[in-house]
Design a protein around this motif. Structure first.
Motif, PDB file in Angstrom:
ATOM      1  N   UNK A  17       0.824  -1.215   0.000  1.00 48.68           N
ATOM      2  CA  UNK A  17       0.000   0.000   0.000  1.00 48.68           C
ATOM      3  C   UNK A  17       0.858   1.266   0.000  1.00 48.68           C
ATOM      4  N   UNK A  18       2.088   1.156   0.452  1.00 45.36           N
ATOM      5  CA  UNK A  18       2.981   2.311   0.510  1.00 45.36           C
ATOM      6  C   UNK A  18       3.770   2.507  -0.776  1.00 45.36           C
ATOM      7  N   UNK A  19       3.644   1.613  -1.735  1.00 42.56           N
ATOM      8  CA  UNK A  19       4.418   1.699  -2.974  1.00 42.56           C
ATOM      9  C   UNK A  19       4.138   2.992  -3.753  1.00 42.56           C
ATOM     10  N   UNK A  20       2.872   3.396  -3.977  1.00 44.40           N
ATOM     11  CA  UNK A  20       2.651   4.649  -4.721  1.00 44.40           C
ATOM     12  C   UNK A  20       3.281   5.867  -4.043  1.00 44.40           C
ATOM     13  N   UNK A  21       3.148   5.954  -2.734  1.00 46.58           N
ATOM     14  CA  UNK A  21       3.738   7.078  -2.011  1.00 46.58           C
ATOM     15  C   UNK A  21       5.258   7.041  -2.096  1.00 46.58           C
ATOM     16  N   UNK A  22       5.846   5.867  -2.021  1.00 49.08           N
ATOM     17  CA  UNK A  22       7.299   5.747  -2.122  1.00 49.08           C
ATOM     18  C   UNK A  22       7.798   6.154  -3.504  1.00 49.08           C
ATOM     19  N   UNK A  23       7.082   5.759  -4.548  1.00 47.23           N
ATOM     20  CA  UNK A  23       7.497   6.114  -5.902  1.00 47.23           C
ATOM     21  C   UNK A  23       7.415   7.616  -6.141  1.00 47.23           C
ATOM     22  N   UNK A  24       6.359   8.242  -5.647  1.00 51.49           N
ATOM     23  CA  UNK A  24       6.219   9.691  -5.803  1.00 51.49           C
ATOM     24  C   UNK A  24       7.305  10.405  -5.008  1.00 51.49           C
ATOM     25  N   UNK A  25       7.596   9.907  -3.821  1.00 56.01           N
ATOM     26  CA  UNK A  25       8.633  10.520  -2.989  1.00 56.01           C
ATOM     27  C   UNK A  25      10.001  10.426  -3.663  1.00 56.01           C
ATOM     28  N   UNK A  26      10.292   9.270  -4.253  1.00 56.10           N
ATOM     29  CA  UNK A  26      11.565   9.123  -4.966  1.00 56.10           C
ATOM     30  C   UNK A  26      11.652  10.080  -6.147  1.00 56.10           C
ATOM     31  N   UNK A  33      10.145  13.003  -6.473  1.00 57.11           N
ATOM     32  CA  UNK A  33      10.326  14.367  -5.957  1.00 57.11           C
ATOM     33  C   UNK A  33      11.763  14.570  -5.488  1.00 57.11           C
ATOM     34  N   UNK A  34      12.314  13.568  -4.823  1.00 54.16           N
ATOM     35  CA  UNK A  34      13.693  13.674  -4.357  1.00 54.16           C
ATOM     36  C   UNK A  34      14.664  13.759  -5.533  1.00 54.16           C
ATOM     37  N   UNK A  35      14.416  13.005  -6.590  1.00 53.86           N
ATOM     38  CA  UNK A  35      15.289  13.050  -7.752  1.00 53.86           C
ATOM     39  C   UNK A  35      15.216  14.406  -8.441  1.00 53.86           C
ATOM     40  N   UNK A  63      17.023  17.006  -6.354  1.00 56.21           N
ATOM     41  CA  UNK A  63      18.476  16.851  -6.475  1.00 56.21           C
ATOM     42  C   UNK A  63      18.981  17.462  -7.772  1.00 56.21           C
ATOM     43  N   UNK A  64      18.243  17.299  -8.836  1.00 56.68           N
ATOM     44  CA  UNK A  64      18.633  17.853 -10.121  1.00 56.68           C
ATOM     45  C   UNK A  64      18.565  19.375 -10.088  1.00 56.68           C
ATOM     46  N   UNK A  65      17.526  19.899  -9.477  1.00 53.66           N
ATOM     47  CA  UNK A  65      17.356  21.351  -9.427  1.00 53.66           C
ATOM     48  C   UNK A  65      18.375  22.014  -8.513  1.00 53.66           C
ATOM     49  N   UNK A  66      18.820  21.330  -7.489  1.00 56.22           N
ATOM     50  CA  UNK A  66      19.766  21.946  -6.556  1.00 56.22           C
ATOM     51  C   UNK A  66      21.204  21.840  -7.047  1.00 56.22           C
ATOM     52  N   UNK A  67      21.456  20.988  -8.015  1.00 61.45           N
ATOM     53  CA  UNK A  67      22.832  20.810  -8.513  1.00 61.45           C
ATOM     54  C   UNK A  67      23.267  21.919  -9.424  1.00 61.45           C
TER      55      UNK A  67
END
Length: 60
Positions: A40-49, A51-53, A56-60
């Motif tokens: 049940x946590x898979x969709x939230x985990x995928x969205x979180x990953x 957003x994190x990616x 990371x791209x925007x801050x580099x």
């Protein structure tokens, strides 16, 4: 949710759909914690990953 998604104005802005689906993702994550069901946590985990990616791209 069906009423909200049916409006064409919702899809005019790139990030507008998040207003509808973000609460659903949070509810799924909360339900995963309550029932200790990992899938049940898979969709939230995928969205979180995603957003994190992007952050990371925007801050580099």
């Amino acid at each position: 949710m069906m009423i909200q998604v049916s409006f064409t104005e919702l899809w005019a802005d790139t990030f507008a759909f998040g207003r509808v689906y973000s609460p659903l993702l949070l509810l799924l994550g909360w339900r995963a914690l309550q029932t200790r069901t990992a899938w049940l946590a898979v969709p939230l985990a995928l969205v979180t990953l995603r957003i994190m990616a992007q952050a990371e791209i925007l801050s580099a």
